[in-house]
Design a protein around this motif. Structure first.
Motif, short mmCIF file in Angstrom:
data_model
loop_
_atom_site.label_atom_id
_atom_site.label_comp_id
_atom_site.label_asym_id
_atom_site.label_seq_id
_atom_site.Cartn_x
_atom_site.Cartn_y
_atom_site.Cartn_z
N PHE A 4 0.83 -1.21 0.00
CA PHE A 4 0.00 0.00 0.00
C PHE A 4 0.87 1.26 0.00
O PHE A 4 0.59 2.22 -0.73
CB PHE A 4 -0.93 0.02 1.22
CG PHE A 4 -1.97 -1.07 1.23
CD1 PHE A 4 -2.66 -1.40 0.07
CD2 PHE A 4 -2.27 -1.75 2.40
CE1 PHE A 4 -3.64 -2.39 0.09
CE2 PHE A 4 -3.24 -2.74 2.43
CZ PHE A 4 -3.92 -3.07 1.27
N ARG A 5 1.91 1.26 0.80
CA ARG A 5 2.79 2.43 0.86
C ARG A 5 3.50 2.65 -0.47
O ARG A 5 3.65 3.79 -0.93
CB ARG A 5 3.81 2.27 1.98
CG ARG A 5 3.21 2.30 3.38
CD ARG A 5 4.29 2.55 4.42
NE ARG A 5 3.79 2.35 5.77
CZ ARG A 5 2.99 3.17 6.44
NH1 ARG A 5 2.58 4.28 5.84
NH2 ARG A 5 2.60 2.90 7.66
N ALA A 6 3.91 1.56 -1.10
CA ALA A 6 4.56 1.67 -2.42
C ALA A 6 3.60 2.25 -3.45
O ALA A 6 4.02 2.85 -4.45
CB ALA A 6 5.07 0.31 -2.87
N GLY A 7 2.29 2.07 -3.22
CA GLY A 7 1.28 2.63 -4.11
C GLY A 7 0.89 4.05 -3.78
O GLY A 7 -0.09 4.57 -4.33
N SER A 8 1.60 4.69 -2.84
CA SER A 8 1.39 6.10 -2.48
C SER A 8 0.13 6.33 -1.65
O SER A 8 -0.46 7.41 -1.70
CB SER A 8 1.36 6.99 -3.73
OG SER A 8 2.58 6.89 -4.44
N TYR A 9 -0.27 5.33 -0.90
CA TYR A 9 -1.42 5.50 -0.02
C TYR A 9 -0.99 5.93 1.38
O TYR A 9 -0.07 5.35 1.96
CB TYR A 9 -2.21 4.19 0.10
CG TYR A 9 -3.02 3.86 -1.13
CD1 TYR A 9 -4.27 4.44 -1.33
CD2 TYR A 9 -2.53 2.99 -2.10
CE1 TYR A 9 -5.02 4.15 -2.46
CE2 TYR A 9 -3.27 2.69 -3.23
CZ TYR A 9 -4.51 3.28 -3.41
OH TYR A 9 -5.24 3.00 -4.53
N GLY A 10 -1.66 6.98 1.89
CA GLY A 10 -1.59 7.25 3.31
C GLY A 10 -2.54 6.32 4.03
O GLY A 10 -3.59 5.95 3.49
N LEU A 11 -2.20 5.92 5.25
CA LEU A 11 -2.95 4.86 5.93
C LEU A 11 -3.45 5.33 7.30
O LEU A 11 -2.73 6.00 8.04
CB LEU A 11 -2.08 3.62 6.11
CG LEU A 11 -1.48 3.01 4.83
CD1 LEU A 11 -0.56 1.86 5.19
CD2 LEU A 11 -2.59 2.54 3.89
N GLY B 72 -7.08 3.42 3.33
CA GLY B 72 -6.05 4.10 2.58
C GLY B 72 -6.62 5.18 1.69
O GLY B 72 -7.72 5.04 1.14
N HIS B 73 -5.88 6.28 1.54
CA HIS B 73 -6.27 7.38 0.67
C HIS B 73 -5.02 7.85 -0.07
O HIS B 73 -3.98 8.10 0.54
CB HIS B 73 -6.87 8.53 1.47
CG HIS B 73 -7.45 9.61 0.63
ND1 HIS B 73 -7.30 10.96 0.92
CD2 HIS B 73 -8.18 9.56 -0.52
CE1 HIS B 73 -7.92 11.68 0.00
NE2 HIS B 73 -8.47 10.86 -0.88
N LEU B 74 -5.12 7.94 -1.38
CA LEU B 74 -3.97 8.31 -2.19
C LEU B 74 -3.40 9.67 -1.77
O LEU B 74 -4.13 10.65 -1.60
CB LEU B 74 -4.36 8.37 -3.67
CG LEU B 74 -4.38 7.05 -4.45
CD1 LEU B 74 -4.95 7.27 -5.85
CD2 LEU B 74 -2.99 6.44 -4.52
#
Length: 315
Positions: free
Chosen positions: A129-136, A159-161
């Motif tokens: 998820f982090r690699a996909g630029s999502y804040g968590l 998660g939100h981009l």
């Protein structure tokens, strides 16, 4: 906001998001009986699909979702299961993370049992998820403080981009009730009993409960009071022939499915679906937290004013 539901089961999460005002456009699951139940209760389609096969995601992308929601099967993490991540079902959590990374919705929700927090699989999924630029944002919610008459703790990861981590933390806890909801709070006089039997995982635990407390977690197991059952010190009354388990339909109500929800098929399948489901009102609670955040960001409002605006809109 357009939503697709992965590992949808019989639709508790979908129904919760619909009740909050989201547009659920499609759902996916690989259990035929659950897909049949889902199809009988929703206007949008559900597809029987093996979500561990990621070779072709076109069918997901074509729905152009703003948000993907879902709860990958949790038995390998659950206290009711074998707690063994090598059994294979835990891999579906990684499949879910890879689907999110490929489909790239603006938002996602992943829910699971509390115990997943201790797993290596969750850490691997978070890395994706982090690699996909999502804040968590993540928390553990007890459903009994979120409009559900049941003690059911669930791990929630949203998660939100391109957001900062923790962006939704305050929203997820702000509207929890001060006291847990009891069965009587939710159902009133609809149940013709004061006490009932819920089969424990071991006889070291109590099995007789009162409607004036939250139900314990609804599971896929539902059995009658065994002959010769010996009273546990925590039981709310003496064992007797008058103490019965909740019916399949009563258990669905405690999962906050409406009375109009259509159930059919074998009793075993229905009990398992109900036990696996996300409580409808828990899904609604989470969805409303997301809406409050979106409203606050759109209007530049503090959280309290954003909630007030949503309440006025819903009247």
């Amino acid at each position: 906001m357009r939503v697709i539901d992965l590992f949808a089961g019989c639709g508790g999460l979908s129904m919760g998001f619909q009740k909050a005002g989201f547009e659920v456009v499609a759902a996916f699951d690989n259990w035929k009986e659950a897909c049949d139940i889902y199809a009988a209760n929703f206007d949008h389609p559900i597809f029987q699909t093996d979500l561990s096969n990621l070779e072709d995601l076109k069918i997901l992308k074509k729905w152009e979702p703003d948000m993907v929601i879902g709860g990958p099967p949790c038995q390998d993490f659950s206290s009711a299961g074998k707690r063994d991540e090598t059994l294979g079902r835990a891999d579906l959590t990684i499949s879910y993370a890879r689907i999110i990374s490929e489909v790239k919705p603006e938002w996602f929700l992943m829910e699971n049992v509390e115990r997943i927090r201790k797993s290596r699989v969750l850490q691997e999924a978070i890395s994706l998820f982090r690699a996909g630029s999502y804040g968590l944002s993540s928390t553990v919610l007890d459903a009994s403080y979120c409009g559900v008459p049941q003690t059911r703790k669930r791990f929630i990861l949203i998660g939100h981009l391109h957001s900062e981590d923790g962006f939704l933390d305050e929203y997820l806890i702000r509207d929890k009730s001060d006291n847990p909801m009891t069965i009587f709070d939710y159902m009133g006089e609809k149940l013709d009993l004061n006490y009932y039997y819920r089969h424990p995982r071991s006889y070291a635990r109590r099995g007789i409960f009162s409607v004036h407390e939250p139900s314990p977690t609804i599971r896929g197991v539902n059995r009658p009071l065994p002959k010769g059952y010996k009273k546990h010190e925590g039981d709310r009354c003496e064992p007797s022939d008058n103490i019965r388990p909740l019916t399949t339909l009563e258990r669905s109500y405690i999962q906050t499915f409406p009375e109009s929800f259509k159930w059919f098929g074998s009793k075993t399948c229905m009990e398992q679906m109900i036990g696996n489901a996300v409580p409808v009102n828990l899904g609604k609670y989470i969805a409303e937290c997301v809406l409050q955040y979106v409203e606050a960001k759109k209007r530049g409002l503090p959280i309290s004013e954003a909630i007030q605006q949503l309440e006025l809109f819903s009247v």
